[in-house]
Design an enzyme around this catalytic site. Structure first.
Site, PDB file in Angstrom:
ATOM      1  N   GLY A  36     -34.696 -22.212   6.095  1.00  0.00           N
ATOM      2  CA  GLY A  36     -35.523 -21.272   5.635  1.00  0.00           C
ATOM      3  C   GLY A  36     -36.480 -21.881   4.615  1.00  0.00           C
ATOM      4  N   SER A  37     -37.300 -21.018   4.038  1.00  0.00           N
ATOM      5  CA  SER A  37     -38.305 -21.863   3.172  1.00  0.00           C
ATOM      6  C   SER A  37     -37.993 -22.579   1.879  1.00  0.00           C
ATOM      7  CB  SER A  37     -39.450 -20.986   2.770  1.00  0.00           C
ATOM      8  OG  SER A  37     -38.863 -19.757   1.938  1.00  0.00           O
ATOM      9  N   THR A  38     -36.865 -22.029   1.403  1.00  0.00           N
ATOM     10  CA  THR A  38     -36.326 -22.893   0.044  1.00  0.00           C
ATOM     11  C   THR A  38     -35.600 -24.043   0.412  1.00  0.00           C
ATOM     12  OG1 THR A  38     -35.891 -20.471  -0.644  1.00  0.00           O
ATOM     13  CG2 THR A  38     -34.794 -22.134  -1.875  1.00  0.00           C
ATOM     14  N   LYS A 104     -27.563 -13.341   4.161  1.00  0.00           N
ATOM     15  CA  LYS A 104     -28.377 -14.439   4.776  1.00  0.00           C
ATOM     16  C   LYS A 104     -28.794 -14.112   6.237  1.00  0.00           C
ATOM     17  CE  LYS A 104     -27.352 -18.854   4.397  1.00  0.00           C
ATOM     18  NZ  LYS A 104     -28.539 -19.094   4.165  1.00  0.00           N
ATOM     19  N   GLY A 105     -29.710 -14.661   6.893  1.00  0.00           N
ATOM     20  CA  GLY A 105     -29.949 -14.377   8.265  1.00  0.00           C
ATOM     21  C   GLY A 105     -31.369 -13.883   8.462  1.00  0.00           C
ATOM     22  N   GLU A 113     -25.522 -21.531  10.013  1.00  0.00           N
ATOM     23  CA  GLU A 113     -25.442 -21.389   8.684  1.00  0.00           C
ATOM     24  C   GLU A 113     -23.957 -21.293   8.157  1.00  0.00           C
ATOM     25  OE1 GLU A 113     -29.799 -20.402   7.097  1.00  0.00           O
ATOM     26  OE2 GLU A 113     -28.478 -18.749   7.305  1.00  0.00           O
TER      27      GLU A 113
HETATM   28  C1  A5P Z   1     -32.189 -18.166   7.283  1.00  0.00           C
HETATM   29  O1  A5P Z   1     -31.499 -17.748   8.558  1.00  0.00           O
HETATM   30  C2  A5P Z   1     -31.628 -17.463   6.021  1.00  0.00           C
HETATM   31  O2  A5P Z   1     -30.168 -17.457   5.933  1.00  0.00           O
HETATM   32  C3  A5P Z   1     -32.199 -18.048   4.961  1.00  0.00           C
HETATM   33  O3  A5P Z   1     -31.516 -19.107   4.065  1.00  0.00           O
HETATM   34  C4  A5P Z   1     -32.640 -17.076   4.025  1.00  0.00           C
HETATM   35  O4  A5P Z   1     -33.200 -15.941   4.786  1.00  0.00           O
HETATM   36  C5  A5P Z   1     -33.564 -17.437   2.909  1.00  0.00           C
HETATM   37  O5  A5P Z   1     -34.856 -17.941   3.247  1.00  0.00           O
HETATM   38  P1  A5P Z   1     -35.941 -18.314   2.387  1.00  0.00           P
HETATM   39  O6  A5P Z   1     -35.373 -19.443   1.648  1.00  0.00           O
HETATM   40  O7  A5P Z   1     -37.220 -18.581   3.221  1.00  0.00           O
HETATM   41  O8  A5P Z   1     -36.188 -17.012   1.392  1.00  0.00           O
END
Ligand code: A5P
Length: 235
Positions: A36-38, A104-105, A113
């Site tokens: 994800g972006s974070t 999540k997801g 994950e």
């Molecule tokens: C990925 O499948 C997710 O679990 C991400 O960890 C979650 O969606 C957070 O995403 P961002 O960091 O992009 O907000």
């Protein structure tokens, strides 16, 4: 005016949280690399630390995307099959509640994950303040399902009484995870008992995994755009 304040206001809160988490990485650790972006901020900052300080770690990616980013940055990787335990995983979340239960997801990587998180000694979640909620459920709950017989699985999920949506890609075809699964997003609205809902959904034949992560998180680091962080710990 304090010049430090001027510099700090307007920082990316996700990056602030990621930097604080990566500061905890120590030589010799096996680190789960979230998605994800974070988490992408954390992977980049980890790559910078490896370059600058020469720390020796091994990364376990939770998606093809994170694997590719880590490889580009020269982060040494180890296959999850080769490790018995992960020391620390740094990952993002779509929602966090006061008990550190998570949704999540949103990015579709929930299965890998969750497998990596469940093998992790210290699951560290990083986020900006918008992810912290009094109760989970405003964010649609991702559920990974097996493509075979998906219509039957969807019918069973409908019995929960919540609106459902089969996730599609840009071509309008069912979205596929890295493990070739489909994803159903369930609009729960509110989830008063996340562990109970997690178990109920997981008991349905055809469900591979659900994006409720309960009892797995050790700490949540919330970053703020002024450069400060808050640590949430399980009560
Ligand atoms: C990925 O499948 C997710 O679990 C991400 O960890 C979650 O969606 C957070 O995403 P961002 O960091 O992009 O907000």
């Amino acid at each position: 005016m304090n010049p430090l304040q001027i510099r700090e206001v307007g920082l990316d809160a996700k990056e602030v949280a990621a930097r604080r988490a990566v500061a905890e990485v120590r030589d010799g650790m096996i680190i789960g690399l979230g998605t994800g972006s974070t988490a992408a901020h954390a992977i980049r900052i980890l790559g910078e630390r490896i370059q600058a300080e020469g720390i020796r770690i091994q990364g376990v990616p939770t998606s093809a995307r994170s694997k590719e980013q880590a490889e580009q940055l020269g982060i040494p990787l180890v296959d999850f099959a080769q490790v018995e335990r992960v020391d620390m995983t740094i990952d993002g979340a779509d929602e966090v509640d006061p008990n550190l239960h998570l949704i999540k997801g949103g990015g579709g990587a929930l299965v890998q994950e969750k497998i990596v998180a469940s093998a992790t000694r210290d699951l560290l979640i990083i986020c900006d303040p918008s992810k912290v909620k009094a109760q989970l459920g405003a964010f649609p709950l991702p559920i990974a399902i097996i493509p075979f017989g998906w219509q039957a699985t969807l019918r069973k999920l409908r019995s929960f009484g919540y609106p459902l949506h089969l996730r599609t890609d840009s071509a309008g075809d069912p979205y596929r995870t890295d493990d070739r699964l489909y994803i159903v997003d369930m609009q729960c609205g509110e989830i008063p008992d996340p562990p109970a809902l997690e178990q109920r959904i997981k008991s349905i034949i055809g469900v591979a995994e659900v994006g409720l992560f309960t009892g797995l998180t050790r700490r949540v680091i919330v970053g703020n755009s002024d450069g400060s962080t808050q640590i949430l710990e399980r009560p």
